[in-house]
Design a protein around this motif. Sequence first.
Motif, PDB file in Angstrom:
ATOM      1  N   ILE A  99      -4.782   6.031  -5.689  1.00  0.00           N
ATOM      2  CA  ILE A  99      -4.421   6.993  -4.637  1.00  0.00           C
ATOM      3  C   ILE A  99      -5.571   7.213  -3.669  1.00  0.00           C
ATOM      4  CG2 ILE A  99      -3.905   9.435  -4.208  1.00  0.00           C
ATOM      5  CD1 ILE A  99      -2.326   9.405  -6.863  1.00  0.00           C
ATOM      6  N   LEU A 106      -6.206   4.441  -1.025  1.00  0.00           N
ATOM      7  CA  LEU A 106      -5.012   4.252  -0.206  1.00  0.00           C
ATOM      8  C   LEU A 106      -4.743   5.463   0.676  1.00  0.00           C
ATOM      9  CD1 LEU A 106      -2.471   2.428  -2.570  1.00  0.00           C
ATOM     10  CD2 LEU A 106      -3.982   1.464  -0.824  1.00  0.00           C
ATOM     11  N   ASP A 107      -5.123   6.651   0.224  1.00  0.00           N
ATOM     12  CA  ASP A 107      -4.983   7.855   1.043  1.00  0.00           C
ATOM     13  C   ASP A 107      -5.736   7.692   2.355  1.00  0.00           C
ATOM     14  OD1 ASP A 107      -4.210  10.964   0.855  1.00  0.00           O
ATOM     15  OD2 ASP A 107      -6.234  10.813   1.700  1.00  0.00           O
ATOM     16  N   GLN A 143       0.838  -1.204   0.000  1.00  0.00           N
ATOM     17  CA  GLN A 143       0.000   0.000   0.000  1.00  0.00           C
ATOM     18  C   GLN A 143       0.872   1.254   0.000  1.00  0.00           C
ATOM     19  OE1 GLN A 143      -2.546  -0.245   3.451  1.00  0.00           O
ATOM     20  NE2 GLN A 143      -3.315  -2.265   2.888  1.00  0.00           N
ATOM     21  N   ARG A 144       1.893   1.271   0.859  1.00  0.00           N
ATOM     22  CA  ARG A 144       2.745   2.457   0.964  1.00  0.00           C
ATOM     23  C   ARG A 144       3.485   2.731  -0.339  1.00  0.00           C
ATOM     24  NH1 ARG A 144       4.462   0.163   6.109  1.00  0.00           N
ATOM     25  NH2 ARG A 144       6.423  -0.359   5.068  1.00  0.00           N
ATOM     26  N   TYR A 199       1.099   3.808  -3.200  1.00  0.00           N
ATOM     27  CA  TYR A 199       0.626   5.190  -3.003  1.00  0.00           C
ATOM     28  C   TYR A 199       1.615   6.180  -3.616  1.00  0.00           C
ATOM     29  CZ  TYR A 199      -1.140   9.280  -0.377  1.00  0.00           C
ATOM     30  OH  TYR A 199      -1.648  10.509  -0.020  1.00  0.00           O
TER      31      TYR A 199
END
Length: 406
Positions: free
Chosen positions: A328, A331-332, A287-288, A291
């Motif tokens: 984005i 995931l944000d 995820q990180r 992103y």
Amino acid sequence: MLVKSNSRASLYKRNHRFRLLWMGQAGSVVGDWLHTVALMQVVMDITASSLSVGVVLMCRSVSSIVLGPFLGPLVDQWSKQKILIYTNLMRAVAVLLFIGAYEWGQIVLIYVAALVVGLGSAFFQPAHRSLLTSIVTRNDLAEANAWLTMTNSVSMMLGAIVGGVVTMISPSYAFFINAGLYTASAYAFHQMVFMTDSRERDQAIFHYLSSLWEGWREVRQNRHIRAIIWIGICWGLAGGGYYVFLPLLGQQGSSWGLGLLYAVDGIGVLVGSLLVRWRLGKEERIQRISYGISYIGQALGFVLLTQTSSFYVAIWFLLLMRIFSGIIIPLDSTLLQTHTSKQTMGRVFALHMSTYGGMMQISYVLFGWAFNKWPIWLIGVGIGTVSCLSGIMWLIVVCRGKQRKS
């Protein structure tokens, strides 16, 4: 109590409260777009002034921008479920006022009702994002946010289409249907049963100023939260150029050009959200990284979009850009929820949404002026650079975090 994620069934099937949250959100978003289409038509019918349209849009957004950071402590203190219920009922009443304003030709009443709608939304959005962590497990957050992002995309297209058709018959019908959708959403939120949603905090002594300061301290001390909020500010200040550019591009596609572009926009976000749900939302490390990379991919898509002179080639670049945007968006929220304590989540989300929204409003004005002064390709490179630097900044934060752990 959270519903465990030990089943391979989709989150929607196995989590009853998430289904209710999803249904409530879907009704609210469809209603938002349905009344937006009708409202723009009504304002033009009453005043025939683009300035009045701008004032109405400002009235709907000013509460979130100006009051947003200061509403966070209240969102964390009060029952989030009750906030969702009461703000939807409040917006339902406000939308019914649009009917009276239309019948009586009262633009001032529209301004007042738009302010009420905006105030309700300023409470609704951070409460909705914060409540999600009380409904699903941490491992399911990415899938849950992907579901909600997909719903926003589809509901936006559906609400705009239905709003356009119903408004052709009568704007009053659109407002009436919208009020019904807000009420149905409130009922869906009411059906979510919590043992202690507010954890009995309503009975405790509430110190507003200390609560506000606690939220600011959480942001200042947590590098992940700080990075996401700064990225939101940077992209908000640049991203408004995309929404200003889209109508300019739509003029190349004749009368149906802009409608096609908005459809491609929605499809791109939908595809990106599906990628999060199926592949990119499984592990926090993925995820990180996804992103940060998606901000770089979004930059590439927008730069290419503004360099081509062919409308049909531009459609494909737009689709590419919005697929990355669709990654984005969920995931944000997921990363912010993952790295924020539940006690301060309402304050953090309120700050994030208000700063991003405020920069976006400024961006509309700046780029409305910039597109008249400078070449489109140059502005495209500038906006793409901001998006690319945002992604690089995030990846640096992630790598630095790993080095500190080792």
